[in-house]
Design a protein around this motif. Sequence first.
Motif, PDB file in Angstrom:
ATOM      1  N   ILE A 155     -12.733   7.911 -11.380  1.00 53.40           N
ATOM      2  CA  ILE A 155     -13.422   6.827 -12.093  1.00 53.40           C
ATOM      3  C   ILE A 155     -13.389   5.575 -11.239  1.00 53.40           C
ATOM      4  CG2 ILE A 155     -13.322   5.300 -14.096  1.00 53.40           C
ATOM      5  CD1 ILE A 155     -11.985   7.529 -15.635  1.00 53.40           C
ATOM      6  N   PRO A 156     -14.553   4.966 -10.961  1.00 57.66           N
ATOM      7  CA  PRO A 156     -14.511   3.693 -10.241  1.00 57.66           C
ATOM      8  C   PRO A 156     -13.911   2.642 -11.157  1.00 57.66           C
ATOM      9  CG  PRO A 156     -16.775   4.383 -10.665  1.00 57.66           C
ATOM     10  CD  PRO A 156     -15.899   5.386 -11.313  1.00 57.66           C
ATOM     11  N   LYS A 157     -12.752   2.141 -10.781  1.00 57.72           N
ATOM     12  CA  LYS A 157     -12.023   1.250 -11.686  1.00 57.72           C
ATOM     13  C   LYS A 157     -12.821  -0.033 -11.943  1.00 57.72           C
ATOM     14  CE  LYS A 157      -8.769   4.302 -11.132  1.00 57.72           C
ATOM     15  NZ  LYS A 157      -9.536   5.271 -10.319  1.00 57.72           N
ATOM     16  N   ILE A 158     -13.656  -0.404 -10.956  1.00 59.46           N
ATOM     17  CA  ILE A 158     -14.436  -1.631 -11.103  1.00 59.46           C
ATOM     18  C   ILE A 158     -15.364  -1.528 -12.306  1.00 59.46           C
ATOM     19  CG2 ILE A 158     -16.130  -3.103  -9.944  1.00 59.46           C
ATOM     20  CD1 ILE A 158     -14.919  -2.007  -7.295  1.00 59.46           C
ATOM     21  N   ALA A 217       0.279 -13.111  -6.328  1.00 61.97           N
ATOM     22  CA  ALA A 217       0.953 -12.852  -7.601  1.00 61.97           C
ATOM     23  C   ALA A 217       0.274 -11.685  -8.308  1.00 61.97           C
ATOM     24  CB  ALA A 217       0.921 -14.103  -8.476  1.00 61.97           C
ATOM     25  N   ARG A 218      -1.069 -11.731  -8.381  1.00 59.65           N
ATOM     26  CA  ARG A 218      -1.803 -10.642  -9.037  1.00 59.65           C
ATOM     27  C   ARG A 218      -1.536  -9.321  -8.337  1.00 59.65           C
ATOM     28  NH1 ARG A 218      -6.972 -14.529  -9.257  1.00 59.65           N
ATOM     29  NH2 ARG A 218      -6.439 -15.563 -11.214  1.00 59.65           N
ATOM     30  N   LEU A 219      -1.586  -9.384  -7.014  1.00 59.64           N
ATOM     31  CA  LEU A 219      -1.401  -8.168  -6.219  1.00 59.64           C
ATOM     32  C   LEU A 219      -0.009  -7.588  -6.447  1.00 59.64           C
ATOM     33  CD1 LEU A 219      -3.160  -6.670  -4.150  1.00 59.64           C
ATOM     34  CD2 LEU A 219      -1.948  -7.896  -2.357  1.00 59.64           C
ATOM     35  N   SER A 220       1.016  -8.450  -6.385  1.00 56.90           N
ATOM     36  CA  SER A 220       2.370  -7.899  -6.463  1.00 56.90           C
ATOM     37  C   SER A 220       2.677  -7.391  -7.870  1.00 56.90           C
ATOM     38  CB  SER A 220       3.405  -8.920  -5.996  1.00 56.90           C
ATOM     39  OG  SER A 220       3.177 -10.151  -6.631  1.00 56.90           O
ATOM     40  N   VAL A 221       2.265  -8.152  -8.906  1.00 55.55           N
ATOM     41  CA  VAL A 221       2.529  -7.659 -10.268  1.00 55.55           C
ATOM     42  C   VAL A 221       1.770  -6.359 -10.517  1.00 55.55           C
ATOM     43  CG1 VAL A 221       2.263  -8.129 -12.724  1.00 55.55           C
ATOM     44  CG2 VAL A 221       3.008  -9.941 -11.193  1.00 55.55           C
ATOM     45  N   GLY A 222       0.478  -6.357 -10.191  1.00 57.28           N
ATOM     46  CA  GLY A 222      -0.352  -5.172 -10.456  1.00 57.28           C
ATOM     47  C   GLY A 222       0.117  -3.966  -9.671  1.00 57.28           C
ATOM     48  N   ALA A 223       0.342  -4.154  -8.370  1.00 57.23           N
ATOM     49  CA  ALA A 223       0.702  -3.010  -7.529  1.00 57.23           C
ATOM     50  C   ALA A 223       2.092  -2.493  -7.873  1.00 57.23           C
ATOM     51  CB  ALA A 223       0.625  -3.397  -6.051  1.00 57.23           C
ATOM     52  N   GLY A 262      -5.609   1.092 -10.739  1.00 56.56           N
ATOM     53  CA  GLY A 262      -6.151   1.604  -9.486  1.00 56.56           C
ATOM     54  C   GLY A 262      -5.079   2.158  -8.557  1.00 56.56           C
ATOM     55  N   THR A 263      -3.890   1.560  -8.565  1.00 53.92           N
ATOM     56  CA  THR A 263      -2.834   2.063  -7.678  1.00 53.92           C
ATOM     57  C   THR A 263      -2.090   3.231  -8.307  1.00 53.92           C
ATOM     58  OG1 THR A 263      -1.481   0.296  -8.568  1.00 53.92           O
ATOM     59  CG2 THR A 263      -2.354  -0.035  -6.372  1.00 53.92           C
ATOM     60  N   PHE A 264      -2.167   3.319  -9.636  1.00 54.98           N
ATOM     61  CA  PHE A 264      -1.412   4.345 -10.352  1.00 54.98           C
ATOM     62  C   PHE A 264      -1.809   5.761  -9.927  1.00 54.98           C
ATOM     63  CE2 PHE A 264      -1.544   7.184 -14.101  1.00 54.98           C
ATOM     64  CZ  PHE A 264      -0.192   7.321 -14.330  1.00 54.98           C
ATOM     65  N   THR A 265      -3.109   6.088  -9.999  1.00 51.35           N
ATOM     66  CA  THR A 265      -3.521   7.480  -9.764  1.00 51.35           C
ATOM     67  C   THR A 265      -3.193   7.978  -8.353  1.00 51.35           C
ATOM     68  OG1 THR A 265      -5.744   6.556  -9.727  1.00 51.35           O
ATOM     69  CG2 THR A 265      -5.184   7.940 -11.583  1.00 51.35           C
ATOM     70  N   PRO A 266      -3.543   7.245  -7.288  1.00 50.59           N
ATOM     71  CA  PRO A 266      -3.171   7.791  -5.968  1.00 50.59           C
ATOM     72  C   PRO A 266      -1.660   7.919  -5.786  1.00 50.59           C
ATOM     73  CG  PRO A 266      -4.110   5.597  -5.739  1.00 50.59           C
ATOM     74  CD  PRO A 266      -4.327   6.013  -7.144  1.00 50.59           C
ATOM     75  N   THR A 267      -0.892   7.000  -6.409  1.00 48.51           N
ATOM     76  CA  THR A 267       0.560   7.098  -6.280  1.00 48.51           C
ATOM     77  C   THR A 267       1.082   8.360  -6.968  1.00 48.51           C
ATOM     78  OG1 THR A 267       0.621   4.699  -6.362  1.00 48.51           O
ATOM     79  CG2 THR A 267       2.714   5.826  -6.553  1.00 48.51           C
ATOM     80  N   VAL A 268       0.547   8.646  -8.157  1.00 53.90           N
ATOM     81  CA  VAL A 268       0.976   9.852  -8.877  1.00 53.90           C
ATOM     82  C   VAL A 268       0.708  11.095  -8.027  1.00 53.90           C
ATOM     83  CG1 VAL A 268       0.504  11.346 -10.846  1.00 53.90           C
ATOM     84  CG2 VAL A 268       0.647   8.899 -11.173  1.00 53.90           C
ATOM     85  N   VAL A 319      -1.743   4.083   1.032  1.00 54.37           N
ATOM     86  CA  VAL A 319      -3.092   4.199   0.462  1.00 54.37           C
ATOM     87  C   VAL A 319      -3.200   3.326  -0.779  1.00 54.37           C
ATOM     88  CG1 VAL A 319      -4.759   5.798  -0.524  1.00 54.37           C
ATOM     89  CG2 VAL A 319      -3.295   6.541   1.345  1.00 54.37           C
ATOM     90  N   SER A 320      -2.194   3.405  -1.641  1.00 50.92           N
ATOM     91  CA  SER A 320      -2.241   2.666  -2.908  1.00 50.92           C
ATOM     92  C   SER A 320      -2.356   1.167  -2.671  1.00 50.92           C
ATOM     93  CB  SER A 320      -0.988   2.948  -3.723  1.00 50.92           C
ATOM     94  OG  SER A 320      -0.841   4.319  -3.922  1.00 50.92           O
ATOM     95  N   LEU A 321      -1.626   0.646  -1.687  1.00 49.69           N
ATOM     96  CA  LEU A 321      -1.653  -0.796  -1.446  1.00 49.69           C
ATOM     97  C   LEU A 321      -3.014  -1.234  -0.907  1.00 49.69           C
ATOM     98  CD1 LEU A 321       1.919  -1.621  -0.144  1.00 49.69           C
ATOM     99  CD2 LEU A 321       0.895  -2.061  -2.367  1.00 49.69           C
ATOM    100  N   ALA A 322      -3.620  -0.389  -0.074  1.00 52.80           N
ATOM    101  CA  ALA A 322      -4.960  -0.718   0.417  1.00 52.80           C
ATOM    102  C   ALA A 322      -5.932  -0.776  -0.757  1.00 52.80           C
ATOM    103  CB  ALA A 322      -5.415   0.315   1.440  1.00 52.80           C
ATOM    104  N   ILE A 323      -5.806   0.176  -1.679  1.00 52.89           N
ATOM    105  CA  ILE A 323      -6.671   0.181  -2.861  1.00 52.89           C
ATOM    106  C   ILE A 323      -6.413  -1.059  -3.714  1.00 52.89           C
ATOM    107  CG2 ILE A 323      -7.117   1.384  -5.040  1.00 52.89           C
ATOM    108  CD1 ILE A 323      -6.750   3.996  -3.532  1.00 52.89           C
ATOM    109  N   ALA A 324      -5.141  -1.458  -3.786  1.00 52.35           N
ATOM    110  CA  ALA A 324      -4.803  -2.654  -4.564  1.00 52.35           C
ATOM    111  C   ALA A 324      -5.520  -3.882  -4.019  1.00 52.35           C
ATOM    112  CB  ALA A 324      -3.289  -2.867  -4.551  1.00 52.35           C
TER     113      ALA A 324
END
Lengths: 254, 261
Positions: free
Chosen positions: B114-117, B74-80, B141-147, B194-199
């Motif tokens: 920026i390390p999101k952690i 749930a966290r993964l799908s909403v966030g990503a 975290g997924t936003f920047t590589p996707t952009v 890439v974004s999903l792996a980061i997610a």
Amino acid sequence: MDLKIDALTHRYGTTEVLADINLDIPTGRIVCVVGPSGCGKSTLLRFIGGLERPTEGQVLQLSDPPADSLNPFTFVFQDFALLPWRTVDGNVRLVLEDHGLGKAEMDRIITDVLTRTKLADFADALPKNLSGGMKQRVAIARALAVRPAVWLMDEPLSALDAQTRELLMDDLVGLWLRTPFTAVYVTHNLAEAVRLGHRIVVLSRRPGMVRKVIDIETPLENRTAGDPALAAIEQELWQLMRDEAEAADQELIA
Amino acid sequence: MSKPVPYRGGGFRPERIRGVGIGVFVALLLIAEWGTRAGWITNLTLPRPSDVIRTLYELATSGLLWTHLSVSLARLSVGATLGAGVGILIGLGIGLFSVMRAGLVPLVAALFPIPKIALLPLFVIWFGIDEMSKYMLIAFGTFTPTVVATYGAVDNVDRTLIRMGQSFGLTRASIIRKIVLPGAMPGILSGLRVSLAIAIILLTAAEMIGAEYGIGAYILQAGALYDLERLFAGVTILSLLGVSLSFVLSRIEAKVLRWRV
């Protein structure tokens, strides 16, 4: 629709590409523009089609295009410019969709133009499965679909092999004989120019200037490969272009 | 004398070889199993693969696996979805409008490294300790590589096709919807990989604070106790999650990009 190119000059920065071009393009005629590479002949075509603006001068249309023309100035590109994700049918449909035609009318036009370009059996094929000649026939069908007032053909046969080029030239002659169209046909192939052009405009190397305009009276349907009159014209064109081409070959590209 | 000319061609072309990938996996697992049983790998270095599998099995039969997995998914799908969705929109905007490009590309370049952690505490303050801070961390975290992938993909759309659209008098909306978007699709999809792996990486980070359930929380608890079997069981689940997501993306690519040569 007659066109008139009026004192057109173009510069990229300080480099002059085209210098004082004056040219008449009469209705129902094919005007071939030949010249060494880099002489600005494709640029000239983009000015006529309104894709670029010249530094000085203008391209004038001397009357309004016919009312049934959906896209008066229509290009046929050297690299076909087909959408790879659309089928043959879809590529033709693309240029009709913005005109509010209704599905039945679009289908009718598409069937008609695909039949005229001998593509009716390939309506559902994707471009990746077509040969170069077929791709260019799709591009020609797409152009036919919008009923152009002026065809702007940018080396349409240059990406094809010699045999396919011959066949497509016959197709173009056939299309013109059925309904004569106005065209500006840019090419570096003199045989094509002599075969298809009612008027041949020779440009010099950069900056492109009109060196000579030759009218050929022989009707398109009577032009055969061995015709001595045509061969003489081709020879004359080659003499005109030879020195220019040689000099152009020695120049660095800016 | 007659003999065939020597063959010098071939090679330099990836071929599909079946089974080797699985083979490498199995071989490594067998070596680890053998080592831990024979004693030349101590069980402080590496848990026994068979024990990890048993742990996984117990986790599954107890029903806890599903509890952890559903919370994490749930966290993964909403966030990503949030991050990739907004990322694609902003990326398209940057690709299409010079003002957005001028304004946002430097900002994205500044946010990307920026390390999101490191921002996790900040996210807890901004969005609370509950689910929202976890969604937002993954989204960010997924936003920047996707952009970056999206506007790169838009930049790479064949300009001659756009010229063609203009030369046929297509409306701007048509050009964007029918030429730019499909043309950018291959780049957007590979960016999504890439974004999903980061997610998935950030999922574990997001579950570091205030999470009772979730694969990340499960791994962190195991790690804190040096329970290597459970640690590896959790890591295995994340790996499998990554492989499945990548598989799903491959299927989508095969379907959406059927037109590619």
